[in-house]
Write an enzyme that holds these catalytic residues in place. Structure first.
Site, PDB file in Angstrom:
ATOM      1  N   TRP A 182       0.987  -0.686  -0.412  1.00 41.27           N
ATOM      2  CA  TRP A 182       0.341   0.100   0.101  1.00 41.27           C
ATOM      3  C   TRP A 182       0.590   1.273  -0.183  1.00 41.27           C
ATOM      4  O   TRP A 182       1.958   1.668   0.487  1.00 41.27           O
ATOM      5  CB  TRP A 182      -0.758   0.303   1.096  1.00 41.27           C
ATOM      6  CG  TRP A 182      -1.513   1.721   1.216  1.00 41.27           C
ATOM      7  CD1 TRP A 182      -2.862   1.574   0.900  1.00 41.27           C
ATOM      8  CD2 TRP A 182      -1.232   2.734   2.290  1.00 41.27           C
ATOM      9  NE1 TRP A 182      -3.053   3.363   1.329  1.00 41.27           N
ATOM     10  CE2 TRP A 182      -2.483   3.200   1.727  1.00 41.27           C
ATOM     11  CE3 TRP A 182       0.175   2.987   3.290  1.00 41.27           C
ATOM     12  CZ2 TRP A 182      -2.008   4.698   3.025  1.00 41.27           C
ATOM     13  CZ3 TRP A 182      -0.437   3.729   4.096  1.00 41.27           C
ATOM     14  CH2 TRP A 182      -0.711   4.733   3.584  1.00 41.27           C
ATOM     15  N   GLU A 223      -3.256  -3.298  -2.055  1.00 40.50           N
ATOM     16  CA  GLU A 223      -4.680  -3.137  -1.162  1.00 40.50           C
ATOM     17  C   GLU A 223      -4.532  -1.259  -2.005  1.00 40.50           C
ATOM     18  O   GLU A 223      -3.443  -0.656  -2.008  1.00 40.50           O
ATOM     19  CB  GLU A 223      -4.267  -2.400   0.633  1.00 40.50           C
ATOM     20  CG  GLU A 223      -4.471  -1.631   1.229  1.00 40.50           C
ATOM     21  CD  GLU A 223      -4.105  -1.760   2.396  1.00 40.50           C
ATOM     22  OE1 GLU A 223      -5.556  -1.331   3.752  1.00 40.50           O
ATOM     23  OE2 GLU A 223      -3.634  -1.994   2.923  1.00 40.50           O
ATOM     24  N   LYS A 225      -6.651   2.121  -1.544  1.00 41.40           N
ATOM     25  CA  LYS A 225      -7.878   3.663  -1.139  1.00 41.40           C
ATOM     26  C   LYS A 225      -8.525   4.785  -1.659  1.00 41.40           C
ATOM     27  O   LYS A 225      -7.736   4.616  -2.712  1.00 41.40           O
ATOM     28  CB  LYS A 225      -6.378   4.280   0.117  1.00 41.40           C
ATOM     29  CG  LYS A 225      -7.097   4.936   1.274  1.00 41.40           C
ATOM     30  CD  LYS A 225      -5.860   4.816   2.629  1.00 41.40           C
ATOM     31  CE  LYS A 225      -6.213   5.703   3.456  1.00 41.40           C
ATOM     32  NZ  LYS A 225      -5.377   6.430   4.629  1.00 41.40           N
ATOM     33  N   ASP A 256      -9.109  -3.212   2.352  1.00 41.09           N
ATOM     34  CA  ASP A 256      -9.368  -2.688   3.866  1.00 41.09           C
ATOM     35  C   ASP A 256     -10.675  -2.197   3.753  1.00 41.09           C
ATOM     36  O   ASP A 256     -10.906  -0.577   2.959  1.00 41.09           O
ATOM     37  CB  ASP A 256      -8.280  -1.528   4.426  1.00 41.09           C
ATOM     38  CG  ASP A 256      -8.623  -1.234   5.339  1.00 41.09           C
ATOM     39  OD1 ASP A 256      -9.846  -0.445   5.619  1.00 41.09           O
ATOM     40  OD2 ASP A 256      -7.269  -0.944   5.954  1.00 41.09           O
ATOM     41  N   HIS A 259     -11.119   1.178   3.066  1.00 44.99           N
ATOM     42  CA  HIS A 259     -10.467   2.885   1.916  1.00 44.99           C
ATOM     43  C   HIS A 259     -11.730   2.815   0.976  1.00 44.99           C
ATOM     44  O   HIS A 259     -11.512   2.945  -0.364  1.00 44.99           O
ATOM     45  CB  HIS A 259      -9.803   1.791   1.660  1.00 44.99           C
ATOM     46  CG  HIS A 259      -8.915   1.752   2.669  1.00 44.99           C
ATOM     47  ND1 HIS A 259      -6.747   1.441   2.174  1.00 44.99           N
ATOM     48  CD2 HIS A 259      -8.487   2.327   3.654  1.00 44.99           C
ATOM     49  CE1 HIS A 259      -6.125   1.489   3.353  1.00 44.99           C
ATOM     50  NE2 HIS A 259      -6.596   2.244   4.164  1.00 44.99           N
ATOM     51  N   HIS A 283      -8.035  -6.557   4.798  1.00 46.28           N
ATOM     52  CA  HIS A 283      -8.146  -5.846   6.494  1.00 46.28           C
ATOM     53  C   HIS A 283      -8.871  -5.404   7.088  1.00 46.28           C
ATOM     54  O   HIS A 283     -10.094  -4.582   6.476  1.00 46.28           O
ATOM     55  CB  HIS A 283      -6.890  -4.548   6.233  1.00 46.28           C
ATOM     56  CG  HIS A 283      -5.691  -4.976   5.275  1.00 46.28           C
ATOM     57  ND1 HIS A 283      -4.394  -4.010   5.608  1.00 46.28           N
ATOM     58  CD2 HIS A 283      -5.127  -6.470   5.820  1.00 46.28           C
ATOM     59  CE1 HIS A 283      -3.927  -4.317   5.692  1.00 46.28           C
ATOM     60  NE2 HIS A 283      -3.277  -5.736   5.481  1.00 46.28           N
ATOM     61  N   ASP A 291     -11.177   6.813   7.245  1.00 42.42           N
ATOM     62  CA  ASP A 291     -10.629   5.747   7.428  1.00 42.42           C
ATOM     63  C   ASP A 291      -9.283   6.169   8.746  1.00 42.42           C
ATOM     64  O   ASP A 291      -8.521   6.419   8.810  1.00 42.42           O
ATOM     65  CB  ASP A 291      -9.385   5.326   6.589  1.00 42.42           C
ATOM     66  CG  ASP A 291      -8.540   4.426   6.319  1.00 42.42           C
ATOM     67  OD1 ASP A 291      -8.802   3.449   7.370  1.00 42.42           O
ATOM     68  OD2 ASP A 291      -6.936   4.581   5.654  1.00 42.42           O
ATOM     69  N   ASP A 293      -9.576   4.449  11.622  1.00 43.36           N
ATOM     70  CA  ASP A 293      -9.449   2.836  11.620  1.00 43.36           C
ATOM     71  C   ASP A 293      -9.412   2.540  12.986  1.00 43.36           C
ATOM     72  O   ASP A 293      -8.525   2.177  14.082  1.00 43.36           O
ATOM     73  CB  ASP A 293      -7.808   2.434  12.088  1.00 43.36           C
ATOM     74  CG  ASP A 293      -7.192   2.115  10.238  1.00 43.36           C
ATOM     75  OD1 ASP A 293      -7.867   1.219   9.796  1.00 43.36           O
ATOM     76  OD2 ASP A 293      -6.463   3.525   9.613  1.00 43.36           O
ATOM     77  N   ASP A 323      -6.720  -5.095  10.983  1.00 45.74           N
ATOM     78  CA  ASP A 323      -6.046  -3.206  10.530  1.00 45.74           C
ATOM     79  C   ASP A 323      -6.503  -1.769  11.573  1.00 45.74           C
ATOM     80  O   ASP A 323      -6.916  -1.356  11.184  1.00 45.74           O
ATOM     81  CB  ASP A 323      -5.658  -2.807   9.149  1.00 45.74           C
ATOM     82  CG  ASP A 323      -4.740  -1.575   9.106  1.00 45.74           C
ATOM     83  OD1 ASP A 323      -4.047  -1.279   9.855  1.00 45.74           O
ATOM     84  OD2 ASP A 323      -4.426  -0.962   8.128  1.00 45.74           O
TER      85      ASP A 323
END
Length: 416
Positions: A182, A223, A225, A256, A259, A283, A291, A293, A323
């Site tokens: 990423w 990955e 985003k 993810d 993302h 993820h 994002d 997390d 993640d």
């Protein structure tokens, strides 16, 4: 008492045609890749500078791991509270150097991760890996898409070094290593040229993947985003770029669930991806507005992701990793909550009479389908989970928190 409640729940689920013993046996074999960076706020061991690349960790809860020994001790604590056998997901900035030694990211070697391999071997764990294209003097606005040939070569060499390290992990530990790429490249405002950065990124990936490596040992993933801090208007590694590149070049797409745009959900994407890819990687995180997390919850989207994996019989095709990084609460507790919640979601999916629900959908019996989906929410799922914890020798319900509180008092608070 727990066994008695389990036997009662087993009978209740049995009336739906669900074999709870089989569900628990399946769950026990599901390995989740636990991210090391929750323990130290993505800091790593190779750089004292601040985070960069659109990543932001908020909070200053005491007890952050300051060195490899502390981080490994925290990981051990989490694994003692989570059922099953799992993997540890490392970033390249967690290289461990001998005293007086240092290697920049383009010069990293397997020996710089030997202590992690030793740690994993002793515990029967696997390792996954991520090149670290952020928090570095040469990770400004661009890395693998940089118009500066010197900068781009540095990061290409880093990617190649990480493939060699990933192959070392797989060879030493006897199981494949997922290496996920990423990059945080993009523009804050509307770019004048969207094509050229992506062309450079494509060429960089081509060069990284051109090295000779065992594709059965190293599973490369890419990955995407949608945006990040400092790249709000344009992200080089967009979803379309990453999915198309992965499909054309025989690597994995990694999704993810933080993302994407706020109205997009990964649970809806899994079935489409499985129709066209042998494997995909996830993820699992929790976005809040963006994002950010957050710690994974036992919430609707996490359950839907798990349902898509289970009801499509895709456990051997979907690689699961976590993640998130929250520095505002106890980091060990955050890890434990997230790991247990993903396992709970998988169990919830395993206890769902998927064939029965599919049949109702195919027959157009939507009233009965809705009724059954809703009634399942109050089935004695918790009794099955408690039994799973007990037979796997980890604390039941909130009992684990007492262990973490004691660990905080005796270990974490003394790190100040």
């Amino acid at each position: 008492m727990i066994r008695t409640r389990y036997e009662m729940a087993k009978q209740i689920y049995g009336k739906l045609g669900v074999d709870t013993d089989k569900a628990l046996e399946t769950l026990k074999g599901i390995s989740i890749s636990m991210h090391c960076w929750q323990g130290d706020d993505v800091t790593g061991f190779d750089n004292d500078g601040p985070l960069s690349g659109g990543i932001q960790t908020t909070g200053s809860y005491p007890g952050k791991a300051r060195n490899p020994e502390e981080l490994m001790a925290d990981i051990d604590m989490v694994l003692s509270l989570v059922p099953g056998k799992h993997k540890i997901n490392l970033h390249a900035n967690y290289a461990i150097f001998e005293k007086g030694e240092f290697a920049d990211r383009d010069k990293l070697e397997p020996k710089h991760f030997a202590k992690w391999v030793e740690f994993a071997k002793k515990r029967g764990l696997g390792l996954d890996f991520n090149p670290t294209f952020f928090s570095h003097p040469k990770a400004g606005q661009f890395t693998l898409s940089s118009p500066d040939d010197e900068i781009r070569k540095f990061w290409i060499d880093h990617g190649k070094a990480c493939i060699r390290i990933s192959e070392y992990f797989a060879t030493e530990l006897g199981q494949p290593c997922v290496m996920n790429i990423w990059i945080p490249d993009g523009y804050k405002d509307i770019p004048a040229d969207r094509l050229s950065p992506r062309a450079r990124f494509k060429d960089s990936l081509d060069q990284i993947l051109s090295i000779d490596y065992d594709k059965k040992k190293v599973i490369v993933a890419l990955e995407s985003k949608v945006f990040g801090i400092g790249m709000e208007s344009y992200t080089v590694g967009s979803s379309e770029f990453c999915i198309n590149y992965a499909a054309k070049n025989g690597i994995l797409s990694l999704m993810d669930n933080g993302h994407y745009h706020p109205t997009e959900v990964v649970s809806d994407k899994i079935s489409s991806m499985l129709l066209f890819a042998d494997k995909i990687a996830l993820h699992v995180t929790r976005p809040v507005r963006w994002d950010s997390d957050h710690v994974v919850l036992f919430d609707d989207e996490t359950r839907e992701i798990a349902k898509e994996v289970i009801r499509n019989d895709a456990l051997d095709r979907v690689i699961l990793a976590l993640d998130f990084f929250d520095a505002s609460i106890n980091r060990v507790a955050a890890w434990t909550i997230g790991m247990r919640n993903l396992q709970k979601s998988l169990l919830y999916a395993l206890l769902t009479p998927n064939d029965k629900l599919k049949k109702l959908q195919n027959e157009g019996k939507f009233t009965e389908l809705l009724m059954q989906q809703e009634e399942l929410k109050s089935y004695p799922f918790g009794d099955i989970w408690d039994y799973f914890c007990e037979v796997n020798n980890v604390p039941v319900k909130e009992e684990w928190y007492a262990t973490v509180s004691l660990y905080e008092e005796e270990v974490l608070l003394k790190r100040q």
